[in-house]
Write a protein that holds these residues in place. Structure first.
Motif, PDB file in Angstrom:
ATOM      1  N   HIS A 269       0.835  -1.097   0.064  1.00  0.00           N
ATOM      2  CA  HIS A 269       0.141  -0.067  -0.043  1.00  0.00           C
ATOM      3  C   HIS A 269       0.999   1.197   0.133  1.00  0.00           C
ATOM      4  CE1 HIS A 269      -3.495   2.582   0.967  1.00  0.00           C
ATOM      5  NE2 HIS A 269      -2.661   3.120   1.760  1.00  0.00           N
ATOM      6  N   GLN A 270       1.870   1.230   0.979  1.00  0.00           N
ATOM      7  CA  GLN A 270       2.782   2.439   1.017  1.00  0.00           C
ATOM      8  C   GLN A 270       3.427   2.665  -0.434  1.00  0.00           C
ATOM      9  OE1 GLN A 270       2.683   4.297   3.385  1.00  0.00           O
ATOM     10  NE2 GLN A 270       1.154   2.984   4.466  1.00  0.00           N
ATOM     11  N   LEU A 271       4.114   1.546  -0.907  1.00  0.00           N
ATOM     12  CA  LEU A 271       4.852   1.941  -2.305  1.00  0.00           C
ATOM     13  C   LEU A 271       3.659   2.426  -3.396  1.00  0.00           C
ATOM     14  CD1 LEU A 271       7.702  -0.431  -3.506  1.00  0.00           C
ATOM     15  CD2 LEU A 271       5.769   0.201  -5.258  1.00  0.00           C
ATOM     16  N   GLY A 272       2.439   1.624  -3.325  1.00  0.00           N
ATOM     17  CA  GLY A 272       1.471   2.028  -4.379  1.00  0.00           C
ATOM     18  C   GLY A 272       1.120   3.351  -4.330  1.00  0.00           C
ATOM     19  N   ARG A 273       0.947   4.021  -3.243  1.00  0.00           N
ATOM     20  CA  ARG A 273       0.665   5.300  -3.281  1.00  0.00           C
ATOM     21  C   ARG A 273       1.701   6.383  -3.707  1.00  0.00           C
ATOM     22  NH1 ARG A 273      -2.859   7.284   0.808  1.00  0.00           N
ATOM     23  NH2 ARG A 273      -1.419   9.074   1.018  1.00  0.00           N
ATOM     24  N   GLN A 274       2.954   5.777  -4.034  1.00  0.00           N
ATOM     25  CA  GLN A 274       4.155   6.671  -4.683  1.00  0.00           C
ATOM     26  C   GLN A 274       4.238   6.326  -6.038  1.00  0.00           C
ATOM     27  OE1 GLN A 274       7.681   7.187  -1.986  1.00  0.00           O
ATOM     28  NE2 GLN A 274       6.703   5.285  -0.995  1.00  0.00           N
ATOM     29  N   LEU A 275       3.593   5.488  -6.799  1.00  0.00           N
ATOM     30  CA  LEU A 275       3.529   5.330  -8.131  1.00  0.00           C
ATOM     31  C   LEU A 275       2.774   6.043  -8.915  1.00  0.00           C
ATOM     32  CD1 LEU A 275       3.756   1.177  -8.298  1.00  0.00           C
ATOM     33  CD2 LEU A 275       5.453   2.835  -8.448  1.00  0.00           C
ATOM     34  N   ASN A 276       2.918   6.211 -10.218  1.00  0.00           N
ATOM     35  CA  ASN A 276       2.101   7.051 -10.930  1.00  0.00           C
ATOM     36  C   ASN A 276       1.588   6.472 -12.269  1.00  0.00           C
ATOM     37  OD1 ASN A 276       1.171   9.751 -12.124  1.00  0.00           O
ATOM     38  ND2 ASN A 276       2.583   9.500 -13.281  1.00  0.00           N
ATOM     39  N   LEU A 277       0.355   6.830 -12.606  1.00  0.00           N
ATOM     40  CA  LEU A 277      -0.407   5.982 -13.754  1.00  0.00           C
ATOM     41  C   LEU A 277      -0.158   7.119 -14.890  1.00  0.00           C
ATOM     42  CD1 LEU A 277      -1.514   3.636 -15.066  1.00  0.00           C
ATOM     43  CD2 LEU A 277      -3.683   4.332 -14.318  1.00  0.00           C
ATOM     44  N   PRO A 278       0.659   6.988 -15.842  1.00  0.00           N
ATOM     45  CA  PRO A 278       0.663   7.838 -16.833  1.00  0.00           C
ATOM     46  C   PRO A 278      -0.637   8.009 -17.719  1.00  0.00           C
ATOM     47  CG  PRO A 278       2.700   6.622 -16.902  1.00  0.00           C
ATOM     48  CD  PRO A 278       1.756   5.936 -16.097  1.00  0.00           C
ATOM     49  N   PRO A 279      -1.105   9.093 -18.100  1.00  0.00           N
ATOM     50  CA  PRO A 279      -2.578   9.130 -19.215  1.00  0.00           C
ATOM     51  C   PRO A 279      -2.334   8.108 -20.156  1.00  0.00           C
ATOM     52  CG  PRO A 279      -1.661  11.339 -18.422  1.00  0.00           C
ATOM     53  CD  PRO A 279      -0.395  10.342 -18.102  1.00  0.00           C
ATOM     54  N   ALA A 280      -1.345   7.840 -21.120  1.00  0.00           N
ATOM     55  CA  ALA A 280      -1.258   6.972 -22.042  1.00  0.00           C
ATOM     56  C   ALA A 280      -1.522   5.464 -21.739  1.00  0.00           C
ATOM     57  CB  ALA A 280      -0.019   6.936 -22.774  1.00  0.00           C
ATOM     58  N   TYR A 281      -1.545   5.241 -20.420  1.00  0.00           N
ATOM     59  CA  TYR A 281      -1.785   3.886 -20.094  1.00  0.00           C
ATOM     60  C   TYR A 281      -2.938   3.815 -19.224  1.00  0.00           C
ATOM     61  CZ  TYR A 281       3.105   2.651 -21.054  1.00  0.00           C
ATOM     62  OH  TYR A 281       4.134   2.185 -21.761  1.00  0.00           O
ATOM     63  N   LEU A 282      -3.696   4.568 -19.185  1.00  0.00           N
ATOM     64  CA  LEU A 282      -4.856   5.070 -17.984  1.00  0.00           C
ATOM     65  C   LEU A 282      -5.993   3.822 -18.337  1.00  0.00           C
ATOM     66  CD1 LEU A 282      -6.291   6.097 -15.508  1.00  0.00           C
ATOM     67  CD2 LEU A 282      -7.174   7.740 -17.040  1.00  0.00           C
ATOM     68  N   LEU A 283      -6.246   3.905 -19.726  1.00  0.00           N
ATOM     69  CA  LEU A 283      -7.463   2.902 -20.441  1.00  0.00           C
ATOM     70  C   LEU A 283      -7.067   1.708 -20.387  1.00  0.00           C
ATOM     71  CD1 LEU A 283     -10.438   3.375 -21.091  1.00  0.00           C
ATOM     72  CD2 LEU A 283      -9.429   3.890 -23.404  1.00  0.00           C
ATOM     73  N   ILE A 284      -5.652   1.435 -20.865  1.00  0.00           N
ATOM     74  CA  ILE A 284      -4.958  -0.083 -20.853  1.00  0.00           C
ATOM     75  C   ILE A 284      -5.248  -0.374 -19.373  1.00  0.00           C
ATOM     76  CG2 ILE A 284      -3.152  -1.387 -21.195  1.00  0.00           C
ATOM     77  CD1 ILE A 284      -2.250   1.156 -23.353  1.00  0.00           C
ATOM     78  N   HIS A 285      -4.716   0.127 -18.482  1.00  0.00           N
ATOM     79  CA  HIS A 285      -4.929  -0.283 -16.961  1.00  0.00           C
ATOM     80  C   HIS A 285      -6.226  -0.721 -16.754  1.00  0.00           C
ATOM     81  CE1 HIS A 285      -3.501  -0.682 -13.002  1.00  0.00           C
ATOM     82  NE2 HIS A 285      -4.246   0.305 -12.518  1.00  0.00           N
ATOM     83  N   ARG A 286      -7.054   0.251 -16.616  1.00  0.00           N
ATOM     84  CA  ARG A 286      -8.880  -0.212 -16.589  1.00  0.00           C
ATOM     85  C   ARG A 286      -9.068  -1.306 -17.244  1.00  0.00           C
ATOM     86  NH1 ARG A 286     -13.913   0.916 -17.705  1.00  0.00           N
ATOM     87  NH2 ARG A 286     -13.635   2.513 -19.425  1.00  0.00           N
ATOM     88  N   VAL A 287      -8.685  -1.445 -18.535  1.00  0.00           N
ATOM     89  CA  VAL A 287      -9.225  -2.652 -19.440  1.00  0.00           C
ATOM     90  C   VAL A 287      -8.784  -3.786 -18.567  1.00  0.00           C
ATOM     91  CG1 VAL A 287      -9.585  -3.704 -21.703  1.00  0.00           C
ATOM     92  CG2 VAL A 287      -9.766  -1.136 -21.457  1.00  0.00           C
ATOM     93  N   THR A 288      -7.653  -3.880 -18.552  1.00  0.00           N
ATOM     94  CA  THR A 288      -6.757  -4.979 -18.085  1.00  0.00           C
ATOM     95  C   THR A 288      -7.395  -5.571 -16.802  1.00  0.00           C
ATOM     96  OG1 THR A 288      -4.727  -4.434 -19.170  1.00  0.00           O
ATOM     97  CG2 THR A 288      -4.558  -5.937 -17.415  1.00  0.00           C
ATOM     98  N   LEU A 289      -7.341  -4.331 -15.711  1.00  0.00           N
ATOM     99  CA  LEU A 289      -7.962  -4.848 -14.403  1.00  0.00           C
ATOM    100  C   LEU A 289      -9.524  -5.219 -14.531  1.00  0.00           C
ATOM    101  CD1 LEU A 289      -7.228  -1.925 -12.061  1.00  0.00           C
ATOM    102  CD2 LEU A 289      -6.291  -4.205 -12.095  1.00  0.00           C
ATOM    103  N   SER A 290     -10.322  -4.777 -15.641  1.00  0.00           N
ATOM    104  CA  SER A 290     -11.789  -5.036 -15.777  1.00  0.00           C
ATOM    105  C   SER A 290     -11.721  -6.522 -16.270  1.00  0.00           C
ATOM    106  CB  SER A 290     -12.379  -4.140 -16.639  1.00  0.00           C
ATOM    107  OG  SER A 290     -12.640  -2.961 -16.148  1.00  0.00           O
ATOM    108  N   THR A 291     -10.767  -6.760 -17.201  1.00  0.00           N
ATOM    109  CA  THR A 291     -10.976  -7.920 -17.805  1.00  0.00           C
ATOM    110  C   THR A 291     -10.468  -9.244 -16.694  1.00  0.00           C
ATOM    111  OG1 THR A 291     -10.195  -7.198 -19.961  1.00  0.00           O
ATOM    112  CG2 THR A 291      -9.984  -9.732 -19.668  1.00  0.00           C
ATOM    113  N   ILE A 292      -9.504  -8.815 -15.769  1.00  0.00           N
ATOM    114  CA  ILE A 292      -9.060 -10.038 -14.614  1.00  0.00           C
ATOM    115  C   ILE A 292     -10.336 -10.174 -13.944  1.00  0.00           C
ATOM    116  CG2 ILE A 292      -7.674  -9.954 -12.780  1.00  0.00           C
ATOM    117  CD1 ILE A 292      -5.580  -8.686 -14.413  1.00  0.00           C
ATOM    118  N   GLY A 293     -11.051  -8.985 -13.632  1.00  0.00           N
ATOM    119  CA  GLY A 293     -11.976  -9.164 -12.811  1.00  0.00           C
ATOM    120  C   GLY A 293     -13.145 -10.026 -13.134  1.00  0.00           C
ATOM    121  N   VAL A 294     -13.411  -9.955 -14.696  1.00  0.00           N
ATOM    122  CA  VAL A 294     -14.398 -11.156 -15.347  1.00  0.00           C
ATOM    123  C   VAL A 294     -13.826 -12.296 -15.253  1.00  0.00           C
ATOM    124  CG1 VAL A 294     -15.619 -11.612 -17.562  1.00  0.00           C
ATOM    125  CG2 VAL A 294     -15.337  -9.142 -16.810  1.00  0.00           C
ATOM    126  N   LEU A 295     -12.306 -12.396 -15.294  1.00  0.00           N
ATOM    127  CA  LEU A 295     -12.140 -13.825 -15.428  1.00  0.00           C
ATOM    128  C   LEU A 295     -12.158 -14.474 -14.039  1.00  0.00           C
ATOM    129  CD1 LEU A 295      -8.692 -13.381 -17.489  1.00  0.00           C
ATOM    130  CD2 LEU A 295     -10.641 -14.494 -18.412  1.00  0.00           C
TER     131      LEU A 295
END
Length: 467
Positions: free
Chosen positions: A392-418
């Motif tokens: 949690h502490q490390l994750g708070r310091q990471l950044n999600l670049p705009p170019a990866y935002l939608l890719i990240h959400r789609v990947t998480l959503s697909t894993i959720g469906v799996l």
């Protein structure tokens, strides 16, 4: 059922009732406990009532409210099981259905967009909708050439509704956050708002769908319906039958769930490589499982209103970072994440700590096949959400670049469906086949060097006296 509520004040009042309702039920629950009911029983009743209100309000409003509900529904796997139960049924309803708009409204849109003689375009047209979504609903029909088609009709005022809802939901983000513990709701709402104009444009959707339909035409694994006709507020595509993925999740056999999961992963990674587009709305309502004589089952894919344009396929750093993490190269993965903007210049992290953070997340890629489960998803969510954990502490310091935002959400959503499917998937096979950088290909020079090294190794050893 009344028309889609368009006045901002009407929709705001309905949405405002959500957090107020949550608070009211909490007070009601305290009273029940004082009256002698157990905390566990009262808690379950509270969750059930909250889930019922959530579906009723989001479903009736459609627009951005329902879109938000659909986005949430794929993350229910991350909820603790005692909380997830009541929400699961209510949120899953949003994946397949919503209260329909009146027939007179549908006919008015078709009159305006296709002309007063619009019925002549169809041999048959079913007034009862086959499906309802966030900005439109689908009617089954037969086109004048005999093809069975799906006619998607956009709700009048959908654009205003989307923007109004998402603006209001943004204000309630803090209160809605507990629906998915550990998930920051506000960026999800912001990203959904950014996609509104594209999803309202059926011309863009038609182009994206037809690009996929042409690329996957005759494919043994994936079926995408071809576009038949498109104009403002109306999109006509080929009809495909099949079992909705929501039904596979609830009642499918192990064979069906595994096959659906494998094909879902295959489409996630192969789609961008083959079309330069990423289907960015992977909730179960947009997929069907179709019986096939050769392969057993094929995956039908619907709704291309939200796509990410990736001309070169998924960015190579995704494959590179997965490979380097699997290889355990902490320094290399840290430098790559810094180059891509996942670690800001002002932040200094320990490379080994970053590697420890990433390894559990990519566990499905470490083995030949992996069974996605709700418990695995919950463990991942808990690890990252627990304020006491290093992750949690490390994750708070990471950044999600705009170019990866939608890719990240789609990947998480697909894993959720799996995880909802509980599917056993050979994820590594799909990564090797479709993701640039995941496998390092030998260059001609490397092969030449290898051949020369082999020749040298085969040379006779020098005499002992000369050695």
């Amino acid at each position: 059922m009344s028309d889609l509520p368009r006045k901002a004040v009407t929709r705001t009042a309905k949405l405002a009732a959500l957090p107020i309702g949550f608070a009211g039920r909490a007070t009601w629950g305290i009273g029940k406990r004082i009256g002698g009911k157990s905390a566990e029983l009262v808690g379950r009743e509270l969750q059930q009532r909250t889930a019922e209100q959530l579906f009723r309000v989001l479903g009736e409003l459609k627009g951005g409210a329902m879109k938000f509900g659909q986005a949430l529904s794929v993350f229910e796997s991350a909820l603790p099981e005692d909380v997830a139960g009541p929400y699961r049924a209510a949120l899953t309803k949003l994946q397949e259905a919503a209260p329909p708009m009146p027939t007179r409204t549908v006919h008015a849109v078709l009159d305006e967009r296709l002309g007063a003689e619009w019925r002549e375009l169809f041999l048959e047209f079913e007034d009862k909708p086959a499906a309802a979504a966030s900005i439109g609903q689908v009617h089954r029909a037969v086109w004048h050439d005999g093809r069975e088609v799906a006619v998607k009709v956009q709700y009048p005022g959908a654009g205003e509704a989307l923007l109004s809802d998402l603006n209001q939901l943004g204000r309630f983000a803090r209160l809605l956050g507990p629906l998915i513990p550990g998930m920051d709701i506000k960026p999800l709402i912001t990203e959904l708002r950014d996609r509104v104009s594209e999803e309202l444009d059926y011309a863009l959707e038609a182009r994206a769908q037809q690009a996929h339909a042409e690329e996957f035409d005759g494919d043994p694994d994936v079926v995408v319906p071809h576009v038949v006709h498109q104009c403002e507020q109306v999109l006509v595509t080929e009809w495909i039958d099949g079992i909705p993925l929501a039904e596979i999740i609830s009642d499918g056999s192990k064979e069906q769930r595994d096959r659906a999961g494998q094909l879902l992963a295959r489409f996630l990674f192969s789609g961008p490589a083959r079309t330069g587009l990423l289907h960015a709305d992977p909730h179960p309502g947009n997929f069907r499982l179709l019986p096939d004589d050769k392969s057993g089952w094929r995956l039908g894919v619907l709704d291309f209103g939200t796509v990410d344009r990736l001309p070169g396929g998924l960015p190579a750093p995704i494959g590179d970072s997965l490979r380097l993490t699997l290889e355990g190269d902490a320094s290399a993965i840290y430098e790559l994440l810094r180059e891509e903007g996942f670690v800001r210049e002002s932040i200094q992290l320990e490379p080994d700590a970053v590697l420890d953070y990433l390894l559990p997340i990519i566990e499905p890629a470490q083995v030949e096949e992996f069974t996605f489960t709700r418990s695995w998803m919950r463990n991942q969510a808990a690890r990252i959400a627990d304020p006491r954990s290093p992750a949690h502490q490390l994750g708070r310091q990471l950044n999600l670049p705009p170019a990866y935002l939608l890719i990240h959400r789609v990947t998480l959503s697909t894993i959720g469906v799996l995880c909802q499917l509980g599917a056993t998937v050979r994820l590594r096979d799909e990564l090797e086949a479709w993701v640039t950088g995941f496998v390092v290909e030998e260059t001609d020079s490397e092969e030449t060097d290898s051949e020369e090294a082999g020749t040298e190794e085969g040379d006779p050893e020098p005499p002992a006296a000369e050695a």
